[in-house]
Design an enzyme around this catalytic site. Structure first.
Site: not given
Lengths: 487, 100
Positions: A412-413
């Site tokens: 995600n990040d």
């Protein structure tokens, strides 16, 4: 005999350095650990021939029981739990260095100094005078080793899930500072309460109370605990690496105390290599070391979240299967979520199908994918993915723009374009994989929630992004079936 | 053992520190975890020091601390080796499937 021991230690030290060198290339890494292992075995065996040793029976019991316990746990541990096992074994090394220091300091307070007592006429190694600088190194090694010991155990407990959450209170830094200063002061007391032979640096006798020694170790251990409890799970790899370096340094220092060349060289090499590795890791995570140690990620400075326009668009597995089977190039971006779902084996199976269909498949690994730099590579290697289709951020970032499909699974990040575009984002400045540049980006995700850091991801709302919801392993199986049907 | 003292010890310290730095400086990110584990194994050499310290212990207290030290050090060395070897064993190239 003495020559044989010294020569063996020399060979062992050389094998350690060559082994570490080999371990920095994927091709020879396996040989590297074996070389180092041979060095360790040689050094250990030859140490039994050290002059004037006693307590062989108990020593064997300690070696065998410690070895069996470590062997058993090391064989049993899952690849995903590797970081905490490294922390645990590292803590044991730090503890051992502290034990050596404790014995040396205790012996100094004993009465057999100044060349009086020898047991049964046997030569006693304490007859050799202890120099002031050696005494200082013993004390420093004791502090460093003890801190690495207790800190590593806390790191282990946290990653193992035995200790949840981070413990923070106001004035914590000041309290930690006081504990550290108190430890140092006791160290200085021990350093000063000695009697020197006139006109030399030789110590005749130390006269600090044993209670001071005990309190000294307790405070050092307390400091290790207190500096580790406020650090969050995401930063833990950097801290484990730091403790690894500290243990190396402590081992090196105790090596100087014992006049043991193998320990001096190996410990110092690991100490400096460990500090460099710690910095490389912190850099890969876009954090400075002092940031990791002294500030609290996620508690303060939660930057303004910019409103993201657009919506998340979902897609079904069969459509993704078609997309990938007819693509010419697919880049897979795995994250720790993939490992949690144990989907790496399915993903590799899917990749093999695609490779058979003449699709170019590459894996793109962000430095902090997994729980520490390089951890994801280990997890992929476990599934059988060859290392030559796995690429670093720097190697592959140019290639996203000519990839037909980018499959993001459990990450995600590390693919959040905010890190590049939004100066207000808490992760601004972190190097990321340019997943959004692919013609189509597919994100496999459990649900619509936010990631590890709780930051909204603009990638998920982009026009060329489709969300494929579901458990990583189940979705991967669906994709395999979809591709198989087309073949 | 011949004691190593004064400037000689400093020379060793300096050279070993530079060696460690050089050895690691070109490592690819994919090997960070195994390498950290490998260097963790290498400081398991503390075992020889713990053995010497325990072998020279005279009081029951020193012996107890020595015993703990040797136990911990053996765990460091053996555990470090086992996990590093397990990780590195899995690194394979796609070109040489034969010796997999």
């Amino acid at each position: 005999m003495s020559y044989l021991i010294s020569a063996s230690y020399l060979v062992a030290a050389a094998l350690f350095i060559l082994g570490l060198k080999r371990m920095s290339s994927p091709k020879f890494a396996r040989q590297g650990i074996i070389w180092a292992g041979v060095g360790m075995l040689l050094a250990t065996l030859v140490t039994f021939a050290y002059p004037n040793l006693h307590n062989y029976g108990l020593m064997m019991v300690a070696i065998v029981s410690g070895s069996i316990l470590a062997w058993w746990t090391g064989k049993k541990v899952a690849m995903t739990d590797m970081p905490q096992m490294i922390a645990l074994y590292n803590g044991m090394g730090g503890g051992a260095a502290a034990c050596i220091a404790a014995i040396e300091l205790l012996e100094l307070t004993g009465e057999h100094h100044g060349g009086v007592a020898t047991l049964g006429g046997m030569e006693n190694h304490l007859e050799e005078p202890v120099l002031l600088e050696v005494h200082i190194l013993a004390i420093l090694g004791a502090i460093i080793g003890t801190v690495a010991f207790s800190g590593s155990l806390i790191a282990f407990a946290k990653l193992q899930g035995w200790m949840n959450g981070v413990i923070r209170f106001s004035g914590q830094r000041a309290v930690n500072g006081l504990v550290f200063i108190a430890t140092l002061c006791l160290g200085i007391v021990m350093m000063l309460q000695i009697e020197m032979a006139p006109g030399s640096r030789e110590i005749v006798q130390a006269f600090f109370e044993p209670e001071i020694l005990v309190l000294f170790f307790v405070l050092a251990a307390l400091f290790g605990v207190m500096m580790t409890v406020p650090i969050g799970g995401a930063d833990m790899p950097v801290v484990i690496s730091l403790f690894n370096a500290l243990t190396g340094l402590a081992v090196g220092f105790e090596g100087f105390v014992l006049g043991n060349a193998a320990m001096m060289i190996a410990g110092t090499v690991v100490g400096s290599a460990g500090f460099l590795l710690t910095q490389l890791m912190a850099k890969a995570m876009n954090r400075s070391l002092s940031n990791v140690l002294f500030s609290n990620f996620g508690s303060g400075g939660s930057g303004e979240q910019s409103e993201i326009s657009g919506s998340m668009k979902s897609i079904e597995a069969p459509d993704v299967g078609v997309m990938m089977a007819y693509a010419s190039k697919v880049i897979i971006v795995p994250g720790y979520g993939m490992a949690v779902a144990q989907a790496q084996h399915k993903i590799w199976e899917l990749s093999q199908l695609l490779l058979k269909n003449d699709v170019k498949v590459k894996f793109a690994i962000h430095p902090v994918a997994g729980r520490m730099p390089g951890h994801m590579n280990v997890l992929l290697a476990e599934a059988g993915v060859p290392y030559d289709i796995i690429f670093d951020l720097d190697e592959i970032n140019e290639e996203f723009s000519n990839a037909d499909v980018c499959l993001v699974i459990g990450a995600n990040d590390v693919v959040n374009p905010d890190a590049k575009n939004n100066p207000d984002s808490p992760i601004y400045g972190m190097p990321i994989l340019n997943a959004w540049q692919a013609k189509n980006t597919i994100v496999i995700k459990r649900g619509q929630g936010r990631g590890f850091s709780g930051i909204e991801n603009a990638l998920f709302f982009a026009d060329n992004t489709r969300m494929l919801y579901g458990d990583g392993q189940a979705v991967a199986s669906e994709l395999i079936n979809a591709v198989k049907e087309l073949a | 053992m011949t004691p190593i003292e004064g400037f000689l010890a400093l020379y060793i310290f300096m050279l070993a520190a530079f060696t460690g730095y050089e050895v690691i400086s070109k490592v690819p990110v994919i090997l960070h975890t195994p390498l950290m584990s490998g260097s963790n194994f290498v400081h398991g050499i503390v075992l020889v020091g713990a053995m010497v310290a325990m072998g020279h212990a005279e009081t029951p207290l020193e012996l107890t601390i020595g015993f703990i030290g040797v136990f911990l050090a053996a765990g460091n060395a053996v555990g470090g080796y086992v996990v590093t070897e397990r990780m590195l064993e899995m690194f394979k190239s796609s070109k040489k499937e034969d010796n997999a």
